[in-house]
Design a protein around this motif. Structure first.
Motif, mmCIF file in Angstrom:
data_model
loop_
_atom_site.group_PDB
_atom_site.id
_atom_site.type_symbol
_atom_site.label_atom_id
_atom_site.label_comp_id
_atom_site.label_asym_id
_atom_site.label_seq_id
_atom_site.Cartn_x
_atom_site.Cartn_y
_atom_site.Cartn_z
ATOM 1 N N HIS A 1 0.836 -1.201 0.000
ATOM 2 C CA HIS A 1 0.000 0.000 0.000
ATOM 3 C C HIS A 1 0.874 1.255 0.000
ATOM 4 C CE1 HIS A 1 -3.550 -2.430 0.809
ATOM 5 N NE2 HIS A 1 -2.879 -3.038 1.782
ATOM 6 N N GLU A 2 0.447 2.250 -0.756
ATOM 7 C CA GLU A 2 1.172 3.515 -0.787
ATOM 8 C C GLU A 2 0.590 4.436 0.293
ATOM 9 O OE1 GLU A 2 2.180 7.277 -3.761
ATOM 10 O OE2 GLU A 2 1.263 5.458 -4.559
ATOM 11 N N ILE A 3 1.193 4.425 1.454
ATOM 12 C CA ILE A 3 0.727 5.260 2.563
ATOM 13 C C ILE A 3 1.537 6.560 2.528
ATOM 14 C CG2 ILE A 3 0.394 5.428 5.044
ATOM 15 C CD1 ILE A 3 -1.294 3.259 3.667
ATOM 16 N N SER A 4 0.917 7.602 2.006
ATOM 17 C CA SER A 4 1.620 8.872 1.834
ATOM 18 C C SER A 4 1.127 9.966 2.767
ATOM 19 C CB SER A 4 1.471 9.359 0.383
ATOM 20 O OG SER A 4 0.102 9.548 0.058
ATOM 21 N N ARG A 5 0.066 9.695 3.493
ATOM 22 C CA ARG A 5 -0.560 10.735 4.312
ATOM 23 C C ARG A 5 -1.009 10.139 5.642
ATOM 24 N NH1 ARG A 5 -5.194 13.455 1.007
ATOM 25 N NH2 ARG A 5 -3.391 14.147 -0.216
ATOM 26 N N LEU A 6 -0.704 10.827 6.730
ATOM 27 C CA LEU A 6 -1.178 10.425 8.061
ATOM 28 C C LEU A 6 -2.035 11.531 8.638
ATOM 29 C CD1 LEU A 6 2.064 8.888 9.661
ATOM 30 C CD2 LEU A 6 0.216 7.695 8.452
ATOM 31 N N ASP A 7 -3.294 11.223 8.897
ATOM 32 C CA ASP A 7 -4.195 12.153 9.585
ATOM 33 C C ASP A 7 -4.177 11.760 11.058
ATOM 34 O OD1 ASP A 7 -6.362 13.494 10.738
ATOM 35 O OD2 ASP A 7 -7.483 13.488 8.856
ATOM 36 N N LEU A 8 -3.579 12.615 11.880
ATOM 37 C CA LEU A 8 -3.350 12.288 13.289
ATOM 38 C C LEU A 8 -4.423 12.826 14.214
ATOM 39 C CD1 LEU A 8 0.518 12.839 13.391
ATOM 40 C CD2 LEU A 8 -0.743 10.707 13.039
ATOM 41 N N GLY A 9 -5.496 13.376 13.653
ATOM 42 C CA GLY A 9 -6.606 13.844 14.475
ATOM 43 C C GLY A 9 -6.269 15.104 15.241
#
Length: 434
Positions: free
Chosen positions: A242-250
């Motif tokens: 999977h290409e995980i390019s973004r983390l939304d940390l809340g």
């Protein structure tokens, strides 16, 4: 100037509601002047405070690819959204109505993140047609529905999947969102399976991971525990292809609601935690602060109606009520109450129950709260009332929604007016057969 005013004017969660010449001001505007023109109750917001708090978060992530998305469920007035949007903020929305408000404020679709556990087909379609940065999806049925909607439109929906890390945020029961028993997100131990399913959907494009563990957090340890799990999951999902390019940390960083309480961590400390836990992953970082941006940027101003002697207590009865500020009734929340006219040094405070006119015993803002001597028609203000306050108000007891006022320097404007009784009643429809 008193010690507490100096603290409010210098620490990083400061506001711009200060006493000058014995009168409480919002920036350079006397609160009494606004009350004379607008009437009470009303909410008052400070442009300078909103601006400062947004910039603190933006600076905390300087040097990282990031977007600060204001959690507009905390305060959704279009004027406030435009102010923050003009500063570069994105928006975190949780309903079609919030999406519409964000767009009305001029926020482009590529700066809007759509969160929430119960998105409808119509909300999905509207956001896809008018622009969206990503959907934070929370369940497999939502993944399947969004895939169908996107496919019907001949488009691809960008998604981050919200994972539940089973971390106790040590906050109020009603605003904890990251424990395994909470309704939010996919259990983290099922994440690989759910990501594989999402990747197989032709109408979806997986862009990242979303996590949010709760609101009004006063320590960094729960964030660190959650973000550590997210870092590990990121590596695992990348190994799976999977290409995980973004983390939304809340969001969730808390504010001090009462003088004398411990000061929660500052945005700069939070930013350093993010760098330490996930900064080496090469991901774009999204955060969704709401309360710390807007909470101390607003006050609720009310007038004293009556002073009442009770059986075993005394009451201060205000013209504001639980329908205007429900947090004390709903959460047992504390809001400092201050008179608009500064008490003289050495003034003794006496305990009173602070209540409103709604016909519920729950319409109580505080019990046995020490307050200086008050008289009918005196003005008072509830501090830290910029977040989860006006947005949660209602017309219970057929009481009109109260105005919202925005101050900037020496000027102010009504940004939501008080409706008339006729306007309220006109929404009701009497059928012809009555």
């Amino acid at each position: 100037m008193s010690r507490d005013v100096l603290v409010r004017a210098t620490d990083e969660t400061m506001d711009h509601f200060l006493y000058r010449d014995g009168q409480l001001h919002a920036e350079d505007v006397p609160i009494a002047r606004i009350a004379a023109e607008v009437g009470t109750p009303f909410y008052c917001y400070s442009t300078a405070t909103l601006t400062r708090h947004f910039k603190l978060f933006d600076a905390a992530l300087a040097g990282m690819d990031h977007l600060v998305c204001f959690a507009m469920k905390s305060l959704s007035n279009v004027a406030v959204l435009k102010l923050l949007g003009d500063l570069g903020a994105g928006m975190d929305v949780v309903s079609g109505g919030e999406y519409a408000r964000a767009r009305a404020a001029g926020i482009p679709g590529d700066r809007i993140v759509f969160s929430g556990v119960g998105k409808t087909r119509e909300e999905m379609r509207h956001a896809l047609e008018h622009g969206i940065r990503q959907f934070n999806v929370e369940s497999e049925p939502e993944i399947d529905l969004l895939n169908r909607v996107a496919t019907e439109l001949g488009t691809v929906a960008p998604i981050a999947i919200r994972v539940n890390p089973d971390v106790d945020a040590a906050t109020h029961e009603k605003i904890a969102t990251g424990r395994k028993q909470d309704k939010f997100g996919i259990p983290i131990d099922r994440a690989r399976e759910v990501y594989a399913h999402a990747a197989s959907c032709e109408g979806l494009r997986v862009v990242g991971i979303d996590v949010h563990i709760g609101s009004q957090l006063t320590a960094l340890a729960p964030f660190e525990a959650a973000y550590g799990k997210i870092a590990e999951l990121t590596r695992t999902l990348r190994d799976d292809g999977h290409e995980i390019s973004r983390l939304d940390l809340g969001g969730g960083l808390g504010i001090p609601y009462s003088r004398g309480n411990d000061i929660p961590p500052q945005p700069a400390e939070y930013g350093e935690l993010i760098r330490r836990t996930v900064g080496d992953l090469g991901c774009e970082i999204e955060i969704e602060p709401g309360r710390l941006i807007s909470g101390n940027a607003g006050i609720l101003v009310a007038s004293v109606l009556y002073l009442k002697k009770g059986y075993d207590r005394d009451f201060v009865i205000l013209d504001a009520a639980m329908n205007d500020l429900i947090r004390p009734a709903m959460y047992g929340a504390h809001h400092d109450l201050v008179p608009i006219e500064e008490p003289a040094p050495g003034t003794e405070a006496e305990p009173h129950d602070i209540v409103g006119p709604v016909c519920e015993s729950g319409d109580t803002f505080a019990k046995a709260r020490p307050v200086p001597p008050l008289r009918p028609d005196d003005l008072v203000a509830f501090r830290s009332a910029g977040a989860y306050a006006a947005v949660m108000s209602s017309e219970y007891n057929s009481r009109p929604l109260v105005p919202e006022v925005l101050v900037s320097g020496d000027q102010f404007a009504v940004i939501r007016r008080r409706p008339t009784f006729d306007e309220m009643i006109a929404r009701d429809i009497v059928p012809e057969w009555l």
